[in-house]
Design a protein around this motif. Structure first.
Motif, mmCIF file in Angstrom:
data_model
loop_
_atom_site.group_PDB
_atom_site.id
_atom_site.type_symbol
_atom_site.label_atom_id
_atom_site.label_comp_id
_atom_site.label_asym_id
_atom_site.label_seq_id
_atom_site.Cartn_x
_atom_site.Cartn_y
_atom_site.Cartn_z
ATOM 1 N N LEU A 269 -1.245 -23.194 -8.956
ATOM 2 C CA LEU A 269 -1.214 -24.314 -10.199
ATOM 3 C C LEU A 269 0.229 -24.179 -10.695
ATOM 4 O O LEU A 269 0.819 -25.653 -10.746
ATOM 5 C CB LEU A 269 -2.286 -23.754 -11.525
ATOM 6 N N THR A 270 0.450 -23.394 -10.343
ATOM 7 C CA THR A 270 2.270 -23.405 -10.951
ATOM 8 C C THR A 270 3.101 -24.363 -9.307
ATOM 9 O O THR A 270 3.479 -24.670 -9.974
ATOM 10 C CB THR A 270 3.000 -21.544 -10.495
ATOM 11 N N VAL A 271 2.546 -23.940 -8.314
ATOM 12 C CA VAL A 271 2.997 -24.446 -7.366
ATOM 13 C C VAL A 271 2.806 -26.387 -7.719
ATOM 14 O O VAL A 271 3.530 -27.285 -7.572
ATOM 15 C CB VAL A 271 2.483 -24.463 -6.182
ATOM 16 N N ARG A 272 1.308 -26.426 -7.923
ATOM 17 C CA ARG A 272 0.664 -27.956 -7.906
ATOM 18 C C ARG A 272 1.649 -29.023 -9.439
ATOM 19 O O ARG A 272 2.183 -29.678 -9.949
ATOM 20 C CB ARG A 272 -0.355 -28.102 -8.252
ATOM 21 N N ALA A 273 1.590 -28.336 -10.475
ATOM 22 C CA ALA A 273 1.846 -27.869 -11.299
ATOM 23 C C ALA A 273 3.652 -28.782 -11.234
ATOM 24 O O ALA A 273 4.915 -30.042 -12.139
ATOM 25 C CB ALA A 273 2.664 -26.884 -12.604
ATOM 26 N N ALA A 274 4.609 -27.936 -10.713
ATOM 27 C CA ALA A 274 5.664 -27.840 -10.837
ATOM 28 C C ALA A 274 6.369 -29.584 -9.476
ATOM 29 O O ALA A 274 6.762 -30.121 -9.458
ATOM 30 C CB ALA A 274 6.392 -26.699 -9.788
ATOM 31 N N VAL A 275 5.369 -29.483 -8.273
ATOM 32 C CA VAL A 275 4.949 -30.880 -7.737
ATOM 33 C C VAL A 275 5.287 -32.349 -9.064
ATOM 34 O O VAL A 275 5.600 -33.118 -8.479
ATOM 35 C CB VAL A 275 4.499 -30.623 -6.945
ATOM 36 N N ASN A 276 4.110 -31.778 -9.467
ATOM 37 C CA ASN A 276 3.201 -32.923 -10.435
ATOM 38 C C ASN A 276 4.889 -33.507 -10.931
ATOM 39 O O ASN A 276 5.204 -34.035 -11.723
ATOM 40 C CB ASN A 276 2.321 -32.964 -11.508
ATOM 41 N N TYR A 277 5.521 -32.594 -11.627
ATOM 42 C CA TYR A 277 6.588 -32.701 -12.995
ATOM 43 C C TYR A 277 7.723 -33.137 -12.028
ATOM 44 O O TYR A 277 8.188 -33.720 -12.728
ATOM 45 C CB TYR A 277 6.721 -31.419 -13.631
ATOM 46 N N LEU A 278 8.517 -32.481 -11.039
ATOM 47 C CA LEU A 278 8.969 -33.138 -10.032
ATOM 48 C C LEU A 278 9.531 -35.041 -9.923
ATOM 49 O O LEU A 278 10.015 -35.775 -10.021
ATOM 50 C CB LEU A 278 9.655 -32.644 -8.524
ATOM 51 N N CYS A 279 7.719 -34.967 -9.377
ATOM 52 C CA CYS A 279 7.880 -36.366 -8.918
ATOM 53 C C CYS A 279 7.466 -37.174 -10.403
ATOM 54 O O CYS A 279 8.029 -38.328 -10.513
ATOM 55 C CB CYS A 279 6.286 -36.348 -8.885
ATOM 56 N N GLY A 280 7.055 -37.075 -11.680
ATOM 57 C CA GLY A 280 7.172 -37.343 -12.673
ATOM 58 C C GLY A 280 8.564 -38.075 -13.597
ATOM 59 O O GLY A 280 8.846 -38.734 -14.387
ATOM 60 N N THR A 281 8.921 -36.541 -13.157
ATOM 61 C CA THR A 281 10.585 -36.686 -13.972
ATOM 62 C C THR A 281 11.325 -37.643 -13.122
ATOM 63 O O THR A 281 12.050 -37.833 -14.033
ATOM 64 C CB THR A 281 10.847 -35.315 -13.638
ATOM 65 N N LEU A 282 11.206 -37.092 -11.312
ATOM 66 C CA LEU A 282 12.163 -38.184 -10.634
ATOM 67 C C LEU A 282 12.109 -39.489 -10.376
ATOM 68 O O LEU A 282 12.577 -40.213 -9.816
ATOM 69 C CB LEU A 282 12.940 -37.555 -9.592
ATOM 70 N N ASP A 283 10.937 -39.651 -10.432
ATOM 71 C CA ASP A 283 9.746 -41.040 -9.816
ATOM 72 C C ASP A 283 10.749 -40.974 -8.200
ATOM 73 O O ASP A 283 10.747 -42.016 -7.588
ATOM 74 C CB ASP A 283 10.265 -42.191 -10.723
ATOM 75 N N VAL A 284 9.814 -40.057 -7.706
ATOM 76 C CA VAL A 284 9.600 -39.673 -6.730
ATOM 77 C C VAL A 284 8.506 -39.737 -5.628
ATOM 78 O O VAL A 284 7.745 -38.664 -6.425
ATOM 79 C CB VAL A 284 10.832 -38.611 -5.918
ATOM 80 N N PRO A 285 7.977 -39.579 -4.478
ATOM 81 C CA PRO A 285 6.709 -39.149 -4.223
ATOM 82 C C PRO A 285 6.979 -37.925 -3.710
ATOM 83 O O PRO A 285 8.124 -37.430 -3.336
ATOM 84 C CB PRO A 285 6.330 -39.655 -2.719
ATOM 85 N N ALA A 286 5.951 -37.391 -3.519
ATOM 86 C CA ALA A 286 5.933 -35.586 -3.015
ATOM 87 C C ALA A 286 6.087 -35.636 -1.934
ATOM 88 O O ALA A 286 7.149 -34.624 -1.380
ATOM 89 C CB ALA A 286 4.478 -35.091 -3.176
ATOM 90 N N GLY A 287 6.494 -36.586 -1.366
ATOM 91 C CA GLY A 287 6.975 -36.245 0.364
ATOM 92 C C GLY A 287 8.579 -36.274 0.724
ATOM 93 O O GLY A 287 8.934 -36.255 2.005
ATOM 94 N N GLN A 288 9.611 -36.584 -0.214
ATOM 95 C CA GLN A 288 10.912 -37.018 -0.817
ATOM 96 C C GLN A 288 11.044 -35.307 -0.888
ATOM 97 O O GLN A 288 12.324 -35.024 -1.344
ATOM 98 C CB GLN A 288 10.950 -38.133 -1.137
ATOM 99 N N LEU A 289 10.454 -34.932 -1.802
ATOM 100 C CA LEU A 289 10.938 -33.359 -2.080
ATOM 101 C C LEU A 289 10.695 -31.688 -1.221
ATOM 102 O O LEU A 289 9.891 -32.951 0.081
ATOM 103 C CB LEU A 289 10.598 -32.721 -3.204
ATOM 104 N N ALA A 290 11.697 -31.021 -0.895
ATOM 105 C CA ALA A 290 11.331 -29.923 0.368
ATOM 106 C C ALA A 290 11.537 -28.370 -0.305
ATOM 107 O O ALA A 290 12.087 -28.659 -2.255
ATOM 108 C CB ALA A 290 12.514 -30.231 0.775
ATOM 109 N N ALA A 291 11.112 -27.490 0.184
ATOM 110 C CA ALA A 291 10.903 -26.566 -0.803
ATOM 111 C C ALA A 291 11.781 -25.303 -0.364
ATOM 112 O O ALA A 291 11.340 -25.431 1.093
ATOM 113 C CB ALA A 291 9.685 -25.631 -0.741
#
Length: 400
Positions: A269-291
């Protein structure tokens, strides 16, 4: 959280040496009868130390055994946890069994997950449902009037021992527990995190503690039935405690087991919540993120830290911690599917993050000196503070 992995000096005190010797003897025992001898001896030493709040000797013994004999370390940790979370007491000539239990709540949000004192009427409602749907008939219960975060749980075996006996006194008296909550630390602002209700159940010696232990047909229920009833009955009350959050209720059970299981269960849940938060806050799709995934610990991997960046960029903009437990620490380099790194990467891919970099090195677990938050490894191996971009929203509405 549980179990505790303390730091100790190289030289053992006499009390620590005796604990080490008894734990080694118990681990080497060749019969159940000999087991009983060493368990009684070890329990007597541990009980004295825990009752006096003397955690230092136990910490040193656990650390020594963890380095030199993992099996004996597990033996000592199990005995310490048992004595910290349970007891057999005598009241008016009758023997009673006492067990500290935790009812975990897995919560996630885009805002903040509350914790803190419970209103008396809500604490009473939760205690009634615990008694009715989880605990055995005829037991007594006392529920601590507090919604705990991981940071606010007892920090040592001796602290757990003290809370167990304090709640047991309240259960026997039929009163609301008086727990000193003034010095509990602030809760870290994490988007997916467990919360805990803590209670003590008191039952006749060697009698049933939980409803699933009962023999009587009219009272016995399987664990799955107890969990379903618990969820149905307390969902509305917990929703009042956690506005703005989605949550899942786990089955109340013994303190250390419940804490470990909830710590493990919250990690995806921690992983999913982090990705959802960043996508919502930065208004970007998950594919634009790296880990960037890296192991942290002093000698073995104690946790993995995942730093998020924008794809193609170096700056770590957010981070989460994935703790490891027991033998998981030895699986860092395992090739078989299911080791912690593979689990993390699978959760990242399931959340839509495809650009994943894994460090092979073990990093020292550093924290920010100003705010105390964990520091993360960037792609080049530099340990850095996670910082959102300057143009990202910095103020999120909080729910308390």
């Amino acid at each position: 959280m549980a179990g505790f992995r303390p730091k100790s000096s190289a030289r053992l005190s006499p009390d620590a040496e005796r604990l080490v010797a008894d734990a080694l003897a118990l681990d080497a025992s060749g019969s159940r009868m000999e087991d009983g001898y060493w368990e009684r001896r070890l329990s007597q030493r541990l009980h004295r130390l825990l009752k006096n709040g003397s955690q230092t000797a136990l910490d040193a013994a656990l650390e020594h055994l963890f380095k030199h004999n993992a099996d004996a370390s597990d033996v000592l940790a199990e005995q310490a946890e048992t004595l910290a979370e349970s007891a057999t007491i005598e009241v008016d000539g009758a023997k009673l069994d006492v067990l500290l239990i935790a009812a975990p709540i897995l919560a996630h949000t885009r805002y903040a997950i509350p914790s803190g004192a419970l209103k008396p009427e809500l604490a009473q409602t939760l205690a009634v449902h615990l008694q009715a749907h989880v605990l055995a008939t005829g037991t007594k219960v006392a529920l601590s009037p507090y919604l705990y975060s991981i940071d606010q749980l007892p920090r040592s075996h001796s602290d757990t021992f003290a809370l167990t006996h304090k709640l047991a006194t309240a259960a026997l008296a039929g009163t609301m527990p008086k727990v000193d909550l003034r010095d509990l630390p602030e809760t870290a602002p994490i988007l997916a995190d467990p919360r805990y209700l803590l209670a003590v159940v008191v039952a006749p010696h060697e009698g049933a503690l939980f409803r699933w232990q009962e023999d009587a047909k009219e009272h016995h229920a399987e664990r799955s039935v107890c969990l379903e009833q618990w969820r149905q009955q307390v969902q509305p009350t917990v929703a009042l405690l956690l506005p703005g959050c989605e949550f899942e209720l786990l089955l109340p059970d013994a303190f250390f087991l419940s804490c470990r299981e909830s710590d493990k269960s919250i990690r995806p849940l921690t992983v999913r919540a982090a990705v959802n938060y960043l996508c919502g806050t930065l208004d970007v799709p998950a594919g634009q993120l790296a880990a960037v995934v890296a192991g942290f610990g002093e000698e073995v991997v104690e946790e993995y830290r995942v730093g998020f960046t924008m794809r193609g960029e170096k700056e770590v903009i957010y981070g989460i911690v994935w703790p490891v437990y027991g033998r998981e620490a030895g699986e860092a380099d395992a090739e078989e599917k299911g080791n912690p790194v593979e689990q993390i990467c699978e959760e990242l891919r399931n959340a839509g993050v495809e650009d994943i970099f894994r460090h092979a090195a073990l990093f020292d677990p550093e924290y920010c000196e100003d705010c105390g938050t964990p520091l993360y490894a960037d792609r080049s191996g530099e340990i850095v503070h996670a910082e959102l971009p300057e143009d990202a929203p910095t103020q999120q509405p909080l729910f308390h």
